[in-house]
Design an enzyme around this catalytic site. Structure first.
Site, PDB file in Angstrom:
ATOM      1  N   LYS A  55       0.832  -1.206   0.000  1.00 12.82           N
ATOM      2  CA  LYS A  55       0.000   0.000   0.000  1.00 12.82           C
ATOM      3  C   LYS A  55       0.868   1.258   0.000  1.00 12.82           C
ATOM      4  O   LYS A  55       0.530   2.254  -0.654  1.00 12.82           O
ATOM      5  CB  LYS A  55      -0.939  -0.017   1.207  1.00 12.82           C
ATOM      6  CG  LYS A  55      -2.061  -1.048   1.064  1.00 12.82           C
ATOM      7  CD  LYS A  55      -2.786  -1.324   2.366  1.00 12.82           C
ATOM      8  CE  LYS A  55      -3.829  -2.409   2.192  1.00 12.82           C
ATOM      9  NZ  LYS A  55      -4.431  -2.843   3.458  1.00 12.82           N
ATOM     10  N   GLN A  99      -4.142  -1.361   9.943  1.00 17.12           N
ATOM     11  CA  GLN A  99      -4.061  -2.710   9.378  1.00 17.12           C
ATOM     12  C   GLN A  99      -4.585  -3.735  10.385  1.00 17.12           C
ATOM     13  O   GLN A  99      -4.247  -3.694  11.561  1.00 17.12           O
ATOM     14  CB  GLN A  99      -2.609  -3.032   9.013  1.00 17.12           C
ATOM     15  CG  GLN A  99      -2.436  -4.368   8.319  1.00 17.12           C
ATOM     16  CD  GLN A  99      -3.100  -4.432   6.953  1.00 17.12           C
ATOM     17  OE1 GLN A  99      -3.029  -3.491   6.181  1.00 17.12           O
ATOM     18  NE2 GLN A  99      -3.751  -5.539   6.657  1.00 17.12           N
ATOM     19  N   ASP A 122     -10.520   4.037   4.953  1.00 22.33           N
ATOM     20  CA  ASP A 122     -10.713   2.595   4.820  1.00 22.33           C
ATOM     21  C   ASP A 122     -12.159   2.201   5.132  1.00 22.33           C
ATOM     22  O   ASP A 122     -12.529   1.032   5.011  1.00 22.33           O
ATOM     23  CB  ASP A 122      -9.750   1.859   5.760  1.00 22.33           C
ATOM     24  CG  ASP A 122      -9.506   0.407   5.345  1.00 22.33           C
ATOM     25  OD1 ASP A 122      -9.696   0.096   4.153  1.00 22.33           O
ATOM     26  OD2 ASP A 122      -9.124  -0.397   6.203  1.00 22.33           O
TER      27      ASP A 122
END
Length: 282
Positions: A55, A99, A122
């Site tokens: 990413k 994450q 996200d």
């Protein structure tokens, strides 16, 4: 019946990232501000480390600055919340990616909720889920958002269609069902307690497999001409759908890899630039 057409997430994602890079460059030129995505990782899970690095690399290619915060595996919920709260208050950070997984000892929901909604690129907070559900401005969960963009690319209009979502996770199954509902599909959620899953799937015009069980959905379960979106990823590059048999009956199908996966990252980057644009008022 001929084999299903492949839905090329890799090619579409590349176009989205190219467009995102142009938007990022334009924003920087007009405001002097480069979009910045902060990634937060607890521990050193090899797969998570790889995902975060990927990413970061994609961010750089799209003209997005990347700031990585690595925390030890023993980080407490309070310490993680403190880190995320500080990033949320930092005006030089425009998007935050936490994450996951992040260890069983951490209250995952408390951590997600420490992310300011305007920086939740996200789409993991309750505020983002509410916005998705009510069709209000906000950021979609990245994989569901990528799936909807992929359906649009292949002229799949969910309106009036029967959509079956296999899986009910907070960041994939539930939100993609709400996005499909918002586009006037008739949505059925299936999960581990669903009786006669095959019978339910056979009624679907659109199938989204997002349960994390390799080849759970078989070709014989697919209604002829259905659109099949495989959002599962299991060891060995195996999806939740038995690809070869499903391709013989579907009209459109996503490959694994190269379908949904690239769209997830492309959506994350596009939403980061959008967040930066909103926050700078540009």
């Amino acid at each position: 019946m001929s084999q299903a057409q492949l839905m090329d997430g890799t090619g579409l994602a590349r176009r989205i990232v190219d467009e995102t890079a142009k938007r990022a460059a334009d924003l920087t030129e007009r405001t002097g501000v480069a979009p910045c995505l902060a990634t937060v990782l607890v521990g050193e899970d090899p797969a998570s480390v790889t995902y975060v690095r990927m990413k970061q690399n994609r961010s750089r290619k799209a003209g997005i600055e990347s700031r990585h915060v690595a925390l030890p595996a023993g980080t407490s919920t309070a310490e993680l919340v403190g880190t995320l709260t500080a990033l949320s208050a930092d005006p030089t950070v425009h998007g935050i990616l936490l994450q996951h997984p992040m260890g069983h000892h951490i209250d995952e929901r408390a951590a997600f909720e420490a992310i300011a909604p305007e920086k939740d690129v996200d789409g993991v907070t309750l505020a983002s889920f509410s916005a998705m559900s009510f069709g209000l401005p906000g950021f979609a969960s990245c994989t569901p958002g990528g799936i909807m963009r992929l359906l649009d690319e292949y002229d799949v209009d969910p309106a009036g269609k029967r959509a079956v979502v296999v899986g009910r996770s907070a960041i994939l199954g539930k939100p993609v069902g709400m996005l499909l509902l918002g586009r006037d599909a008739t949505v059925t959620y299936c999960h581990s307690r669903t009786a006669d899953l095959s019978a339910v799937v056979r009624e679907a015009d659109i199938v989204v497999a997002a349960v994390g069980r390799p080849r759970l959905i078989r070709g014989e379960d697919i209604k002829p001409g259905a659109v099949v979106v495989d959002a599962g990823y299991n060891p060995g590059n195996i999806g939740d759908v038995d690809f070869d048999s499903a391709r013989e009956r579907a009209s459109l199908i996503t490959p694994v890899p190269g379908g949904v996966g690239p769209m997830t990252i492309a959506t994350l980057l596009a939403q980061t630039v959008e967040a930066a644009t909103r926050q700078t008022g540009a």
